[in-house]
Design a protein around this motif. Structure first.
Motif, PDB file in Angstrom:
ATOM      1  N   ALA A 127       9.543  14.486  -1.590  1.00 23.86           N
ATOM      2  CA  ALA A 127       8.592  13.407  -1.858  1.00 23.86           C
ATOM      3  C   ALA A 127       8.181  12.809  -0.516  1.00 23.86           C
ATOM      4  CB  ALA A 127       9.214  12.334  -2.745  1.00 23.86           C
ATOM      5  N   PHE A 128       6.898  12.492  -0.397  1.00 24.11           N
ATOM      6  CA  PHE A 128       6.349  11.982   0.855  1.00 24.11           C
ATOM      7  C   PHE A 128       5.739  10.607   0.586  1.00 24.11           C
ATOM      8  CE2 PHE A 128       6.104  16.559   0.508  1.00 24.11           C
ATOM      9  CZ  PHE A 128       6.739  16.993   1.665  1.00 24.11           C
ATOM     10  N   ALA A 129       6.334   9.590   1.193  1.00 21.62           N
ATOM     11  CA  ALA A 129       5.901   8.212   0.952  1.00 21.62           C
ATOM     12  C   ALA A 129       5.281   7.641   2.213  1.00 21.62           C
ATOM     13  CB  ALA A 129       7.087   7.350   0.520  1.00 21.62           C
ATOM     14  N   GLN A 130       4.194   6.929   2.033  1.00 21.18           N
ATOM     15  CA  GLN A 130       3.585   6.228   3.161  1.00 21.18           C
ATOM     16  C   GLN A 130       3.167   4.842   2.714  1.00 21.18           C
ATOM     17  OE1 GLN A 130       0.219   8.461   4.526  1.00 21.18           O
ATOM     18  NE2 GLN A 130      -1.034   8.015   2.731  1.00 21.18           N
ATOM     19  N   GLY A 131       3.102   3.931   3.676  1.00 21.35           N
ATOM     20  CA  GLY A 131       2.741   2.561   3.353  1.00 21.35           C
ATOM     21  C   GLY A 131       2.721   1.698   4.598  1.00 21.35           C
ATOM     22  N   VAL A 132       2.681   0.400   4.384  1.00 25.26           N
ATOM     23  CA  VAL A 132       2.611  -0.572   5.481  1.00 25.26           C
ATOM     24  C   VAL A 132       3.835  -1.470   5.424  1.00 25.26           C
ATOM     25  CG1 VAL A 132       1.307  -2.474   6.498  1.00 25.26           C
ATOM     26  CG2 VAL A 132       0.090  -0.519   5.495  1.00 25.26           C
ATOM     27  N   VAL A 155       5.005 -11.619  13.940  1.00 22.57           N
ATOM     28  CA  VAL A 155       4.767 -10.655  12.863  1.00 22.57           C
ATOM     29  C   VAL A 155       4.471  -9.278  13.455  1.00 22.57           C
ATOM     30  CG1 VAL A 155       3.309 -10.048  10.889  1.00 22.57           C
ATOM     31  CG2 VAL A 155       3.899 -12.453  11.319  1.00 22.57           C
ATOM     32  N   THR A 156       5.182  -8.282  12.973  1.00 24.57           N
ATOM     33  CA  THR A 156       4.961  -6.893  13.382  1.00 24.57           C
ATOM     34  C   THR A 156       4.541  -6.086  12.164  1.00 24.57           C
ATOM     35  OG1 THR A 156       6.672  -7.046  15.103  1.00 24.57           O
ATOM     36  CG2 THR A 156       6.010  -4.838  14.401  1.00 24.57           C
ATOM     37  N   VAL A 157       3.421  -5.388  12.306  1.00 17.82           N
ATOM     38  CA  VAL A 157       2.908  -4.582  11.200  1.00 17.82           C
ATOM     39  C   VAL A 157       2.943  -3.110  11.610  1.00 17.82           C
ATOM     40  CG1 VAL A 157       0.998  -4.161   9.613  1.00 17.82           C
ATOM     41  CG2 VAL A 157       1.403  -6.476  10.499  1.00 17.82           C
ATOM     42  N   LEU A 158       3.628  -2.304  10.823  1.00 15.38           N
ATOM     43  CA  LEU A 158       3.781  -0.883  11.109  1.00 15.38           C
ATOM     44  C   LEU A 158       3.354  -0.045   9.911  1.00 15.38           C
ATOM     45  CD1 LEU A 158       7.405  -0.954  12.617  1.00 15.38           C
ATOM     46  CD2 LEU A 158       5.272  -0.821  13.922  1.00 15.38           C
ATOM     47  N   SER A 159       2.822   1.121  10.192  1.00 17.28           N
ATOM     48  CA  SER A 159       2.630   2.105   9.133  1.00 17.28           C
ATOM     49  C   SER A 159       3.875   2.982   9.109  1.00 17.28           C
ATOM     50  CB  SER A 159       1.395   2.966   9.403  1.00 17.28           C
ATOM     51  OG  SER A 159       1.552   3.716  10.590  1.00 17.28           O
ATOM     52  N   PHE A 160       4.273   3.436   7.932  1.00 15.90           N
ATOM     53  CA  PHE A 160       5.436   4.312   7.860  1.00 15.90           C
ATOM     54  C   PHE A 160       5.138   5.522   6.991  1.00 15.90           C
ATOM     55  CE2 PHE A 160       6.080   1.343   4.290  1.00 15.90           C
ATOM     56  CZ  PHE A 160       6.388   2.212   3.238  1.00 15.90           C
ATOM     57  N   ASP A 163       0.820  -1.222   0.000  1.00 14.63           N
ATOM     58  CA  ASP A 163       0.000   0.000   0.000  1.00 14.63           C
ATOM     59  C   ASP A 163       0.850   1.268   0.000  1.00 14.63           C
ATOM     60  OD1 ASP A 163      -2.303  -1.624   0.158  1.00 14.63           O
ATOM     61  OD2 ASP A 163      -2.158  -1.689   2.334  1.00 14.63           O
ATOM     62  N   VAL A 164       1.932   1.259  -0.780  1.00 16.05           N
ATOM     63  CA  VAL A 164       2.830   2.416  -0.816  1.00 16.05           C
ATOM     64  C   VAL A 164       2.269   3.486  -1.750  1.00 16.05           C
ATOM     65  CG1 VAL A 164       5.156   3.228  -1.335  1.00 16.05           C
ATOM     66  CG2 VAL A 164       4.817   0.948  -0.341  1.00 16.05           C
ATOM     67  N   THR A 165       2.141   4.693  -1.231  1.00 14.85           N
ATOM     68  CA  THR A 165       1.723   5.841  -2.035  1.00 14.85           C
ATOM     69  C   THR A 165       2.757   6.940  -1.862  1.00 14.85           C
ATOM     70  OG1 THR A 165       0.368   6.771  -0.245  1.00 14.85           O
ATOM     71  CG2 THR A 165      -0.718   5.283  -1.809  1.00 14.85           C
ATOM     72  N   VAL A 166       2.918   7.753  -2.899  1.00 19.32           N
ATOM     73  CA  VAL A 166       3.930   8.816  -2.882  1.00 19.32           C
ATOM     74  C   VAL A 166       3.319  10.112  -3.402  1.00 19.32           C
ATOM     75  CG1 VAL A 166       6.168   9.585  -3.762  1.00 19.32           C
ATOM     76  CG2 VAL A 166       5.790   7.148  -3.278  1.00 19.32           C
ATOM     77  N   LYS A 167       3.568  11.189  -2.691  1.00 19.08           N
ATOM     78  CA  LYS A 167       3.159  12.527  -3.147  1.00 19.08           C
ATOM     79  C   LYS A 167       4.430  13.349  -3.348  1.00 19.08           C
ATOM     80  CE  LYS A 167       0.591  16.689  -1.802  1.00 19.08           C
ATOM     81  NZ  LYS A 167       0.030  16.886  -3.148  1.00 19.08           N
ATOM     82  N   VAL A 168       4.503  14.049  -4.458  1.00 13.27           N
ATOM     83  CA  VAL A 168       5.686  14.844  -4.800  1.00 13.27           C
ATOM     84  C   VAL A 168       5.337  16.322  -4.737  1.00 13.27           C
ATOM     85  CG1 VAL A 168       7.414  15.338  -6.562  1.00 13.27           C
ATOM     86  CG2 VAL A 168       6.529  13.008  -6.299  1.00 13.27           C
ATOM     87  N   ASP A 169       6.216  17.085  -4.112  1.00 17.94           N
ATOM     88  CA  ASP A 169       6.036  18.542  -4.031  1.00 17.94           C
ATOM     89  C   ASP A 169       7.400  19.191  -4.221  1.00 17.94           C
ATOM     90  OD1 ASP A 169       5.392  21.142  -3.582  1.00 17.94           O
ATOM     91  OD2 ASP A 169       4.480  20.862  -1.616  1.00 17.94           O
ATOM     92  N   GLY A 170       7.702  19.600  -5.455  1.00 20.38           N
ATOM     93  CA  GLY A 170       8.987  20.210  -5.744  1.00 20.38           C
ATOM     94  C   GLY A 170      10.116  19.230  -5.511  1.00 20.38           C
ATOM     95  N   GLY A 171      11.067  19.626  -4.671  1.00 19.84           N
ATOM     96  CA  GLY A 171      12.210  18.772  -4.382  1.00 19.84           C
ATOM     97  C   GLY A 171      11.991  17.837  -3.214  1.00 19.84           C
TER      98      GLY A 171
END
Length: 262
Positions: A218-223, A233-238, A208-216
């Motif tokens: 980038a902001f990535a989030q996922g699991v 098993v350890t599940v983290l959001s990042f 579930d990795v998504t990326v938003k770009v703003d100029g120089g």
């Protein structure tokens, strides 16, 4: 804005067909781009770059005090290369300003604040050339950057699973810091943990990795799903913040992690 401006410096924004167009105002002519007024100056015998820069700061403050916020001014010094040594130095005389999105129309030249910064400019420099440009928007590289950041996130997971501290270190800025655990982790902390065989997971999977770009940036989030050698098993959001360096390389600057509720 700055990225578009810097890319625009490498090429004329108005193509041949556009050069023949006319409009009643500069804003109308450059409706789809950004207007940049570039001035080239030479310092006066009694002038200095610090004085020139102070005049530009006062100029910008003048507009801010008038409630004008869209314009931005850049102040620069000419760089000169010594052909004999190959070294670079700043010119003693040549300076410049680039006024991005200058306000339309002339301000009140009788205003005391206007007169003050103009006097500062005159005391420190003389204008040798001036040109107004219409810079087109930068080429949209968002899709390429998104794919690149997603690739780096996968490399991050792979290096963590392999205990490859050197590989992970290549992705992180030296100032990198991670939040969300008992205490913040620096780059050194994370690499030491990655290199420790006792802490190495059996596997790591990201989803579930998504990326938003703003100029120089980038902001990535996922699991992040990590399976330990004992099967736990350890599940983290990042959430990772990436920044593009001057040489074009992307480095992770900050991370925020947290548990994912079942």
């Amino acid at each position: 804005m700055f990225k578009e401006f810097m890319i625009g410096l490498g090429a004329m924004a108005a193509a041949g067909s556009a050069m023949a167009q006319s409009a009643p105002t500069a804003d109308a002519l450059c409706a789809k781009g950004e207007i940049v007024t570039v001035r080239f100056n030479e310092l006066t015998p009694a002038g200095s770059f610090d004085g020139f820069n102070a005049a530009a700061v006062a100029n910008q403050k003048y507009y801010r005090d008038k409630g004008i916020t869209r314009n931005v001014q850049l102040v620069g010094r000419a760089m000169v290369r010594d052909t004999a040594t190959g070294t670079w130095s700043f010119s003693d005389k040549r300076v410049s300003t680039a006024h991005v999105n200058p306000p339309s129309g002339r301000a009140d030249t009788n205003d005391s604040a206007w007169k003050a910064f103009v006097a500062q400019f005159d005391a420190n420099s003389t204008v040798t050339a001036q040109q107004m440009f219409c810079y087109t928007p930068a080429i949209d590289e968002t899709a390429t950057i998104v794919a690149e950041i997603k690739k780096f996130e996968q490399v991050w997971a792979d290096t963590a699973a392999a205990g490859n501290a050197a590989g992970l270190g290549a992705l992180l800025d030296d100032s990198y810091i991670s939040y969300g655990k008992a205490k913040p982790e620096t780059k050194a902390d994370l690499l030491a943990s990655t290199a420790d065989p006792k802490k190495r997971p059996a596997s790591v999977k990201i989803s579930d990795v998504t990326v938003k770009v703003d100029g120089g940036y980038a902001f990535a989030q996922g699991v992040w799903t990590e399976t330990a050698k004992d099967g736990k098993v350890t599940v983290l959001s990042f959430f990772d913040v990436w920044k593009q360096n001057r040489d074009g390389a992307w480095k992770a600057m900050v991370s925020q992690v947290g548990p994912v509720s079942p």
